[in-house]
Design a protein around this motif. Sequence first.
Motif, mmCIF file in Angstrom:
data_model
loop_
_atom_site.group_PDB
_atom_site.id
_atom_site.type_symbol
_atom_site.label_atom_id
_atom_site.label_comp_id
_atom_site.label_asym_id
_atom_site.label_seq_id
_atom_site.Cartn_x
_atom_site.Cartn_y
_atom_site.Cartn_z
ATOM 1 N N MET A 1 -88.540 -19.622 89.754
ATOM 2 C CA MET A 1 -89.271 -20.787 90.261
ATOM 3 C C MET A 1 -89.697 -21.701 89.103
ATOM 4 S SD MET A 1 -89.433 -20.554 93.612
ATOM 5 C CE MET A 1 -87.721 -20.039 93.381
ATOM 6 N N SER A 2 -90.151 -21.087 88.012
ATOM 7 C CA SER A 2 -90.572 -21.874 86.833
ATOM 8 C C SER A 2 -89.406 -22.642 86.242
ATOM 9 C CB SER A 2 -91.174 -20.941 85.772
ATOM 10 O OG SER A 2 -92.348 -20.326 86.253
ATOM 11 N N GLU A 3 -88.246 -21.982 86.182
ATOM 12 C CA GLU A 3 -87.049 -22.638 85.642
ATOM 13 C C GLU A 3 -86.676 -23.856 86.478
ATOM 14 O OE1 GLU A 3 -84.093 -19.614 85.528
ATOM 15 O OE2 GLU A 3 -84.957 -18.557 83.806
ATOM 16 N N GLN A 4 -86.734 -23.693 87.803
ATOM 17 C CA GLN A 4 -86.385 -24.806 88.683
ATOM 18 C C GLN A 4 -87.430 -25.925 88.615
ATOM 19 O OE1 GLN A 4 -83.617 -25.391 90.483
ATOM 20 N NE2 GLN A 4 -82.757 -23.537 89.589
ATOM 21 N N TYR A 5 -88.699 -25.540 88.521
ATOM 22 C CA TYR A 5 -89.783 -26.526 88.456
ATOM 23 C C TYR A 5 -89.662 -27.393 87.201
ATOM 24 C CZ TYR A 5 -94.474 -28.408 87.774
ATOM 25 O OH TYR A 5 -95.541 -29.249 87.557
ATOM 26 N N ASN A 6 -89.314 -26.751 86.090
ATOM 27 C CA ASN A 6 -89.206 -27.473 84.813
ATOM 28 C C ASN A 6 -88.059 -28.478 84.801
ATOM 29 O OD1 ASN A 6 -91.414 -26.147 83.678
ATOM 30 N ND2 ASN A 6 -90.160 -24.447 82.928
ATOM 31 N N LYS A 7 -87.096 -28.308 85.731
ATOM 32 C CA LYS A 7 -85.985 -29.262 85.805
ATOM 33 C C LYS A 7 -86.420 -30.572 86.446
ATOM 34 C CE LYS A 7 -82.321 -25.762 86.081
ATOM 35 N NZ LYS A 7 -81.251 -25.189 86.938
ATOM 36 N N GLY A 8 -87.545 -30.532 87.170
ATOM 37 C CA GLY A 8 -88.090 -31.748 87.773
ATOM 38 C C GLY A 8 -87.284 -32.289 88.933
ATOM 39 N N GLN A 9 -86.435 -31.451 89.559
ATOM 40 C CA GLN A 9 -85.610 -31.885 90.688
ATOM 41 C C GLN A 9 -85.900 -31.003 91.906
ATOM 42 O OE1 GLN A 9 -83.505 -34.504 90.754
ATOM 43 N NE2 GLN A 9 -83.983 -35.020 88.627
ATOM 44 N N PRO A 10 -85.799 -31.575 93.114
ATOM 45 C CA PRO A 10 -85.971 -30.754 94.325
ATOM 46 C C PRO A 10 -84.902 -29.667 94.391
ATOM 47 C CG PRO A 10 -85.996 -33.096 94.853
ATOM 48 C CD PRO A 10 -85.520 -32.979 93.438
ATOM 49 N N PHE A 11 -85.219 -28.544 94.989
ATOM 50 C CA PHE A 11 -84.240 -27.460 95.147
ATOM 51 C C PHE A 11 -84.508 -26.699 96.444
ATOM 52 C CE2 PHE A 11 -87.851 -25.658 92.952
ATOM 53 C CZ PHE A 11 -87.998 -24.386 93.483
ATOM 54 N N ASP A 12 -83.498 -26.001 96.907
ATOM 55 C CA ASP A 12 -83.588 -25.234 98.159
ATOM 56 C C ASP A 12 -84.158 -23.844 97.855
ATOM 57 O OD1 ASP A 12 -83.351 -24.064 100.608
ATOM 58 O OD2 ASP A 12 -81.169 -24.159 100.708
ATOM 59 N N ILE A 13 -85.413 -23.642 98.217
ATOM 60 C CA ILE A 13 -86.078 -22.381 97.897
ATOM 61 C C ILE A 13 -85.566 -21.224 98.758
ATOM 62 C CG2 ILE A 13 -88.012 -22.502 99.533
ATOM 63 C CD1 ILE A 13 -89.842 -21.639 97.205
ATOM 64 N N TYR A 14 -84.940 -21.550 99.900
ATOM 65 C CA TYR A 14 -84.441 -20.517 100.823
ATOM 66 C C TYR A 14 -83.442 -19.593 100.135
ATOM 67 C CZ TYR A 14 -82.897 -18.646 105.370
ATOM 68 O OH TYR A 14 -82.608 -17.830 106.442
ATOM 69 N N ALA A 15 -82.556 -20.176 99.324
ATOM 70 C CA ALA A 15 -81.554 -19.370 98.618
ATOM 71 C C ALA A 15 -82.209 -18.362 97.682
ATOM 72 C CB ALA A 15 -80.608 -20.281 97.843
ATOM 73 N N TYR A 16 -83.298 -18.774 97.036
ATOM 74 C CA TYR A 16 -84.000 -17.881 96.102
ATOM 75 C C TYR A 16 -84.740 -16.775 96.855
ATOM 76 C CZ TYR A 16 -82.902 -21.221 92.459
ATOM 77 O OH TYR A 16 -82.229 -22.022 91.570
ATOM 78 N N TYR A 17 -85.296 -17.111 98.003
ATOM 79 C CA TYR A 17 -85.974 -16.094 98.810
ATOM 80 C C TYR A 17 -84.981 -15.053 99.344
ATOM 81 C CZ TYR A 17 -90.577 -18.321 98.931
ATOM 82 O OH TYR A 17 -91.815 -18.816 98.602
ATOM 83 N N LYS A 18 -83.779 -15.502 99.673
ATOM 84 C CA LYS A 18 -82.752 -14.568 100.148
ATOM 85 C C LYS A 18 -82.419 -13.543 99.066
ATOM 86 C CE LYS A 18 -80.318 -17.474 103.522
ATOM 87 N NZ LYS A 18 -79.043 -18.165 103.811
ATOM 88 N N ARG A 19 -82.227 -14.029 97.829
ATOM 89 C CA ARG A 19 -81.896 -13.116 96.728
ATOM 90 C C ARG A 19 -83.063 -12.189 96.421
ATOM 91 N NH1 ARG A 19 -80.148 -18.052 92.968
ATOM 92 N NH2 ARG A 19 -78.782 -19.067 94.484
ATOM 93 N N PHE A 20 -84.265 -12.751 96.432
ATOM 94 C CA PHE A 20 -85.462 -11.947 96.172
ATOM 95 C C PHE A 20 -85.630 -10.851 97.221
ATOM 96 C CE2 PHE A 20 -89.895 -11.631 97.788
ATOM 97 C CZ PHE A 20 -90.399 -10.793 96.809
ATOM 98 N N THR A 21 -85.476 -11.220 98.497
ATOM 99 C CA THR A 21 -85.628 -10.257 99.590
ATOM 100 C C THR A 21 -84.604 -9.141 99.494
ATOM 101 O OG1 THR A 21 -86.477 -11.993 101.054
ATOM 102 C CG2 THR A 21 -85.680 -9.978 102.092
ATOM 103 N N MET A 22 -83.340 -9.509 99.288
ATOM 104 C CA MET A 22 -82.293 -8.489 99.217
ATOM 105 C C MET A 22 -82.466 -7.604 97.989
ATOM 106 S SD MET A 22 -79.854 -7.188 100.807
ATOM 107 C CE MET A 22 -79.551 -8.390 102.072
ATOM 108 N N ASP A 23 -82.865 -8.193 96.869
ATOM 109 C CA ASP A 23 -83.136 -7.425 95.650
ATOM 110 C C ASP A 23 -84.210 -6.370 95.909
ATOM 111 O OD1 ASP A 23 -81.993 -7.262 93.203
ATOM 112 O OD2 ASP A 23 -83.099 -8.896 92.282
#
Length: 357
Positions: free
Chosen positions: A160-182
């Motif tokens: 999340m920090s890496e994406q935030y530092n880019k200063g661009q909108p992103f789809d958080i759903y994809a990250y939650y999917k990976r986090f959940t499955m992990d």
Amino acid sequence: MLLFTSILLALLLIIIVAYLWHIRPAYEFFKKLNIPGPQPILFFGNFLDFIKSRRSSLTIKKWTEKYGRIFGYFEGHTPILVISDPDILQDVFIKSFSNFHSRRSFPLADQNAKLVNMFSASGLRWKRQRFIINPTFSSAKLKQMTPLINRSINMLMKKMSEQYNKGQPFDIYAYYKRFTMDTIWSCAFGLDTDMQNNINNPYLIHSQQLFGEKVNVRLIVLIALFINELNKFWRKIHLSIGAISYWCRHYIPITKRFINEDPPTWIMKQAYKIIEKHQKVGQTNRTDLLQLMFESASDEELIQDSRATDITNEETEIEPPLIRKLTKHEIVSNIFLFMIAGYETTSTALSYITYIL
């Protein structure tokens, strides 16, 4: 040749007409009970309404507003009773639970099959599996999994920090999917998949394919829904297609261009490999769902769950002592269940909560 074709077509037409005549009385079911509901179409029932709306929940809501809190509709020629009256639901779920404890049998499901999990099992088989698996979710066991969960959370926060530092909108759903499955594979099955860093992880890819937007209801499932009298036949076809596809892809490499990997079959095969690996390694110190199931593993191919019988071979109301064992096939099926039950539900809930916040 023309005569032979004509005879076949005539026989097919006779069979179709006879079948439609056979199922016609089924549509009088709710009328005889004075239960309201939408008018069904012969053979299809009210299934076409679901196709038009593309959302069964919206259709049910519309029917509830029109027909009230108790109404009936048809899937094929199978009557479905919808109840949203709290008083009647209390009778169903509490007072008359002994009559309504099992879920509805799904198309292609087989209660006598080896691969039956806690979601699809019923009766004593469900009770046995739940009795063994339920202790995994005690507060003490869950606390022991906290370090594994925190590790996944820390990795998510880093992403999340890496994406935030880019200063661009992103789809958080994809990250939650990976986090959940992990988290699921780590806490439940003792596998360090690192899906949050490796988006090409095969477990993640096949899980996404299982729930992907391109996945359509298979023709064989629809046929089984409409012509449920031949469910055993449709089930054998369904299992054969999955097995043949898997065999072709792994032993005839060129077929990978034409035959897509069947996600459920792939995940089941991996689950069997996990069991084989565990049998070689033996007991582990991990506290997870898989370890708990292994502690109750049986060498039997199929455990018969049945009521006690008296000397006249008639069923009695006394249940025999509950068998505290799981077959390897039931372990595999429950691995698949907990993977699909936790993946889409949790990641979607987290995404929606984030959106609301």
